[in-house]
Design a protein around this motif. Structure first.
Motif: not given
Length: 505
Positions: A150-173
């Motif tokens: 419960r304490d780290i769920r939000n942090d994990l969701v935000n971290l996963i979203a950030k990593l996914q966005n970075e992966a998409k940006e890097n993959a497209e580039e």
């Protein structure tokens, strides 16, 4: 008297000669004996001298051997003493090691006793804690995990979203960089080609000779080549019509040879058509082998090479299919090297991906399905057949190699000048695609992208639900098929997005 005296003197002479010879012989014998005696005495002296020297040398060697033996005995004695000392030292060290091992074993026993005592204490403490908390160890661990989650769920969701966005940006580039690099390294012709389907006549009189009396010549040509020949539609030209490009090429060459030779009659026509068919067959085989040699693909079955060579006489919207395949192979090999894919499989599949276009007039089905079927039939590797078969969107790409073939096919077909379509026609086609999609209700925005190979349709989520979005994609694709002409396939991508936004005040 005189005779007697002569005899006497002769006898006296012989006696004197014999005596003189005997004397000389005895004297020589005496000299030789004296000389031999002298040499014997000298040899005895030399023998005695050599014997004396040998005795002295033997005595000297014997003395040296005695000294060497004494030295070696001394060295062996010293070595023996050292070994005895070393052995005594090793015995002492072994005794010390035995004593240390005994101490270690005693220490290990003490440590094991301490561990047992600690385990007993821990079990007693755990029992006391469970009685106090009224929870077992497993229940306590589960509650702790729930609290942590419960304490780290939000942090994990935000971290996963950030990593996914970075992966998409890097993959497209990275993808853009790889594709751009491959396109820059590949230099090829950009002019579109057309298969020659007409033959120019030198004069109108030649038309009558080709037709022949009561049409016998032109009928013989049509029977021999399997091509429809039209002589009255275009002034100065004879138009050839056939779905088989190889037959069309045979007819073209045969007509040119007949007009150059001047002898046009049914017998000569059969002979010339057979010669033209042999020439075209050689050209087909040579074209397939040259294409494979140019891109460095080996081990292709002869039947596949023959079908590949026939693509020399096939065009798709003005783009020569064989040159398109060769160009694709070069670019695909570069991209495969960058991505770490199987370069051999990628180049092989890129070269033969349009093999089915040589048979679409003979077999039913889409050309990429025919390509896969023919490759399997003639013994090509299964991974090559799959990559060639999956280069259009109606089949799911199951490997990296198939994805590379799909991307490179789009690159080669959509580059400027590859196909005989002007910029105005291209813009009109893109606009027409967008208009077809916009003609349906519930559409928010429409974009035709990837050189008209994909249409992205954004719908209003309030009007179109998920089930309706699937049906809408099928309706748009059906309308595009019925109202437009286009090469390859067009992907219709309907996107429905619902966003939930709240503000914390």
């Amino acid at each position: 008297m005189i005779f007697v005296l002569s005899i006497v003197f002769g006898v006296v002479g012989l006696g004197a000669g014999f005596g003189a010879s005997n004397f000389i012989t005895r004297r020589k014998t005496t000299d030789i004996e004296a000389k031999l005696e002298k040499e014997r005495k000298q040899a005895e002296k030399e023998i005695e001298k050599i014997t004396t020297q040998a005795r002295e040398e033997a005595a000297r060697l014997s003395e040296e051997a005695r000294h060497d033996e004494q030295s070696r005995r001394k060295e062996l004695k010293d070595l023996e003493n050292r070994l005895v000392v070393r052995e005594e030292s090793l015995d002492k060290k072994l005794d010390e090691l035995d004593k240390r091992n005994q101490k270690l074993r005693d220490s290990e026993d003490e440590i094991e006793k301490l561990k047992d005592e600690i385990r007993d204490i821990r079990v007693k403490q755990q029992d006391k804690l469970e009685k106090i908390a009224k929870l077992t160890k497993a229940e306590a661990a589960e509650k702790l995990m729930q609290m942590t989650e419960r304490d780290i769920r939000n942090d994990l969701v935000n971290l996963i979203a950030k990593l996914q966005n970075e992966a998409k940006e890097n993959a497209e580039e990275a993808a853009a960089l790889i594709i751009t690099t491959a396109m820059e390294r590949m230099s090829s012709e950009v002019t579109a080609e057309r298969t020659i389907t007409s033959v120019k006549l030198e004069d109108e009189e030649m038309k009558g000779r080709i037709i022949g009396k009561e049409g016998r010549n032109i009928q013989a040509l049509q029977r021999a080549t399997g091509v429809d020949i039209m002589v009255d539609d275009t002034p100065g030209y004879i138009v050839l019509s056939s779905f088989d490009p190889v037959r069309r090429e045979v007819a073209r060459q045969a007509l040119e040879m007949l007009m150059k030779d001047g002898r046009i009659h049914p017998g000569r026509i059969e002979e010339v058509v057979e010669k033209a068919r042999t020439n075209v067959e050689k050209d087909v085989v040579r074209a397939g082998e040259d294409a494979a040699r140019e891109v460095g693909v080996i081990g292709i079955p002869k039947e596949v090479l023959h079908l590949l060579g026939e693509l020399k006489y096939r065009t798709s919207y003005g783009q020569n299919v064989l040159k398109h395949s060769v160009e694709m192979t070069h670019i695909a090999g570069m991209i495969a090297e960058e991505l770490g894919a199987d370069v051999k499989t990628v180049k092989y599949a890129a070269l033969v991906h349009d093999l089915g276009k040589a048979l679409t007039h003979k077999m039913e089905g889409k050309h990429h399905h025919i390509s896969g079927e023919m490759l399997r039939k003639y013994g090509a590797p299964e991974e090559v057949a799959l990559a060639a078969e999956q280069h259009h969107d109606d089949m799911e790409a199951t490997s990296v190699e198939a994805l590379i073939i799909r991307v490179v096919d789009a690159i080669s077909a959509s580059r400027p000048g590859a196909r005989n379509i002007s910029a105005e026609n291209f813009a009109e086609r893109m606009k027409e695609l967008e208009n077809i999609a916009n003609s349906f209700s519930g559409i928010d925005k429409t974009y035709a992208i990837s050189a008209g190979r994909e249409v992205r349709v954004f719908v209003r989520p309030q009007q179109i639900d998920d089930l309706s979005a699937i049906r809408l994609a099928r309706d748009i694709a059906t309308k595009i098929e019925s109202s437009m002409q286009y090469p390859g396939t067009i992907k219709v991508n309907v996107i429905r997005e619902t966003r939930a936004i709240e503000f914390a005040k």
